[in-house]
Design a protein around this motif. Structure first.
Motif, PDB file in Angstrom:
ATOM      1  N   GLN A 112       0.903  -1.162   0.041  1.00 15.01           N
ATOM      2  CA  GLN A 112      -0.203  -0.033  -0.084  1.00 15.01           C
ATOM      3  C   GLN A 112       1.005   1.284   0.071  1.00 15.01           C
ATOM      4  O   GLN A 112       1.704   1.275   0.965  1.00 15.01           O
ATOM      5  CB  GLN A 112      -0.897  -0.180   1.183  1.00 15.01           C
ATOM      6  N   VAL A 113       0.706   2.125  -0.766  1.00 14.56           N
ATOM      7  CA  VAL A 113       1.451   3.290  -1.077  1.00 14.56           C
ATOM      8  C   VAL A 113       0.987   4.353  -0.246  1.00 14.56           C
ATOM      9  O   VAL A 113      -0.260   4.689   0.044  1.00 14.56           O
ATOM     10  CB  VAL A 113       1.263   4.052  -2.438  1.00 14.56           C
ATOM     11  N   GLN A 114       1.815   5.114   0.677  1.00 13.13           N
ATOM     12  CA  GLN A 114       1.233   5.880   1.783  1.00 13.13           C
ATOM     13  C   GLN A 114       2.263   7.334   1.589  1.00 13.13           C
ATOM     14  O   GLN A 114       3.613   7.135   1.291  1.00 13.13           O
ATOM     15  CB  GLN A 114       1.408   5.460   3.338  1.00 13.13           C
ATOM     16  N   LEU A 115       1.754   8.473   1.420  1.00  5.03           N
ATOM     17  CA  LEU A 115       2.539   9.628   1.491  1.00  5.03           C
ATOM     18  C   LEU A 115       2.150  10.539   2.745  1.00  5.03           C
ATOM     19  O   LEU A 115       0.946  10.591   3.108  1.00  5.03           O
ATOM     20  CB  LEU A 115       1.918  10.523   0.173  1.00  5.03           C
ATOM     21  N   VAL A 116       3.129  10.969   3.428  1.00  7.44           N
ATOM     22  CA  VAL A 116       2.840  11.845   4.859  1.00  7.44           C
ATOM     23  C   VAL A 116       3.466  13.062   4.339  1.00  7.44           C
ATOM     24  O   VAL A 116       4.772  13.118   4.388  1.00  7.44           O
ATOM     25  CB  VAL A 116       3.606  10.764   5.910  1.00  7.44           C
ATOM     26  N   ASP A 117       2.837  14.217   4.573  1.00  3.61           N
ATOM     27  CA  ASP A 117       3.283  15.461   4.357  1.00  3.61           C
ATOM     28  C   ASP A 117       3.618  15.909   5.512  1.00  3.61           C
ATOM     29  O   ASP A 117       2.829  15.806   6.527  1.00  3.61           O
ATOM     30  CB  ASP A 117       2.196  16.438   3.486  1.00  3.61           C
ATOM     31  N   SER A 118       4.457  16.866   5.650  1.00  6.20           N
ATOM     32  CA  SER A 118       4.815  17.564   7.093  1.00  6.20           C
ATOM     33  C   SER A 118       5.602  18.917   6.563  1.00  6.20           C
ATOM     34  O   SER A 118       5.867  19.257   5.419  1.00  6.20           O
ATOM     35  CB  SER A 118       5.506  16.847   8.014  1.00  6.20           C
ATOM     36  N   GLY A 119       5.616  19.897   7.517  1.00 10.61           N
ATOM     37  CA  GLY A 119       6.447  21.187   7.577  1.00 10.61           C
ATOM     38  C   GLY A 119       5.622  22.149   7.363  1.00 10.61           C
ATOM     39  O   GLY A 119       6.427  23.393   7.483  1.00 10.61           O
ATOM     40  N   GLY A 120       4.417  22.140   7.105  1.00 12.22           N
ATOM     41  CA  GLY A 120       3.864  23.563   7.239  1.00 12.22           C
ATOM     42  C   GLY A 120       3.638  24.306   8.484  1.00 12.22           C
ATOM     43  O   GLY A 120       4.192  23.904   9.410  1.00 12.22           O
ATOM     44  N   GLY A 121       3.078  25.491   8.489  1.00 10.54           N
ATOM     45  CA  GLY A 121       3.016  26.363   9.622  1.00 10.54           C
ATOM     46  C   GLY A 121       2.838  27.728   9.247  1.00 10.54           C
ATOM     47  O   GLY A 121       2.170  28.112   7.963  1.00 10.54           O
ATOM     48  N   LEU A 122       2.869  28.578  10.350  1.00 15.61           N
ATOM     49  CA  LEU A 122       2.515  30.099  10.046  1.00 15.61           C
ATOM     50  C   LEU A 122       3.963  30.699  10.038  1.00 15.61           C
ATOM     51  O   LEU A 122       4.780  30.802  10.673  1.00 15.61           O
ATOM     52  CB  LEU A 122       1.887  30.463  11.347  1.00 15.61           C
ATOM     53  N   VAL A 123       3.927  31.712   8.823  1.00 14.40           N
ATOM     54  CA  VAL A 123       5.141  32.412   8.581  1.00 14.40           C
ATOM     55  C   VAL A 123       4.503  33.777   8.174  1.00 14.40           C
ATOM     56  O   VAL A 123       3.523  33.889   7.673  1.00 14.40           O
ATOM     57  CB  VAL A 123       5.987  31.529   7.445  1.00 14.40           C
ATOM     58  N   LYS A 124       5.538  34.704   8.321  1.00 17.30           N
ATOM     59  CA  LYS A 124       5.218  35.967   7.702  1.00 17.30           C
ATOM     60  C   LYS A 124       5.631  36.473   6.316  1.00 17.30           C
ATOM     61  O   LYS A 124       6.500  35.446   5.927  1.00 17.30           O
ATOM     62  CB  LYS A 124       6.204  37.138   8.475  1.00 17.30           C
ATOM     63  N   PRO A 125       4.993  37.400   5.479  1.00 15.74           N
ATOM     64  CA  PRO A 125       5.222  37.615   4.188  1.00 15.74           C
ATOM     65  C   PRO A 125       7.040  37.633   4.079  1.00 15.74           C
ATOM     66  O   PRO A 125       7.336  38.505   4.730  1.00 15.74           O
ATOM     67  CB  PRO A 125       4.542  38.830   3.931  1.00 15.74           C
TER      68      PRO A 125
END
Length: 113
Positions: free
Chosen positions: A1-14
């Motif tokens: 079974q193929v699985q993809l796990v995303d990470s690393g997002g967040g809140l950042v200023k322009p």
């Protein structure tokens, strides 16, 4: 079974930076093209960048010169380095493995002052 796990997002200023990661399991990673998409509130999911098995990269015009897609075939991972972030980059970002039609769960990126 193929699985993809995303990470690393967040809140950042322009003007800030974030690095997204996507780890893949269940397949021979290094033979596949990998793609990042994003979906902003109220909008359709859109292509951001892609990288082939031979490391050929493509970018949509709205991220050219600011985002960099890369891959690590030892870690079975694909990355999206995002620099000079703008308010309009706010979205949920998803990695995608087209060969299997598989998607990560998404990671939220919010650009706000």
């Amino acid at each position: 079974q193929v699985q993809l796990v995303d990470s690393g997002g967040g809140l950042v200023k322009p003007g800030g930076s974030l690095r997204l990661s996507c780890t893949v399991s269940g397949t021979i990673f290094d033979i596949h093209t990998m793609v990042w998409y994003r979906q902003a509130p109220g909008k359709q999911r859109e292509l951001v960048a892609g990288i082939t098995a031979s490391n050929i990269t493509t970018y949509e015009d709205f991220v050219k010169g600011r985002f960099t897609i890369s891959r690590d075939n030892v870690k079975n991972a694909v990355y999206l380095q995002m620099n000079s972030l703008k308010l309009e980059d706010t979205a949920v970002y998803y990695c995608h493995l087209p060969q299997f039609g598989s998607w990560g769960q998404g990671t939220q990126v919010t650009v706000s002052s």
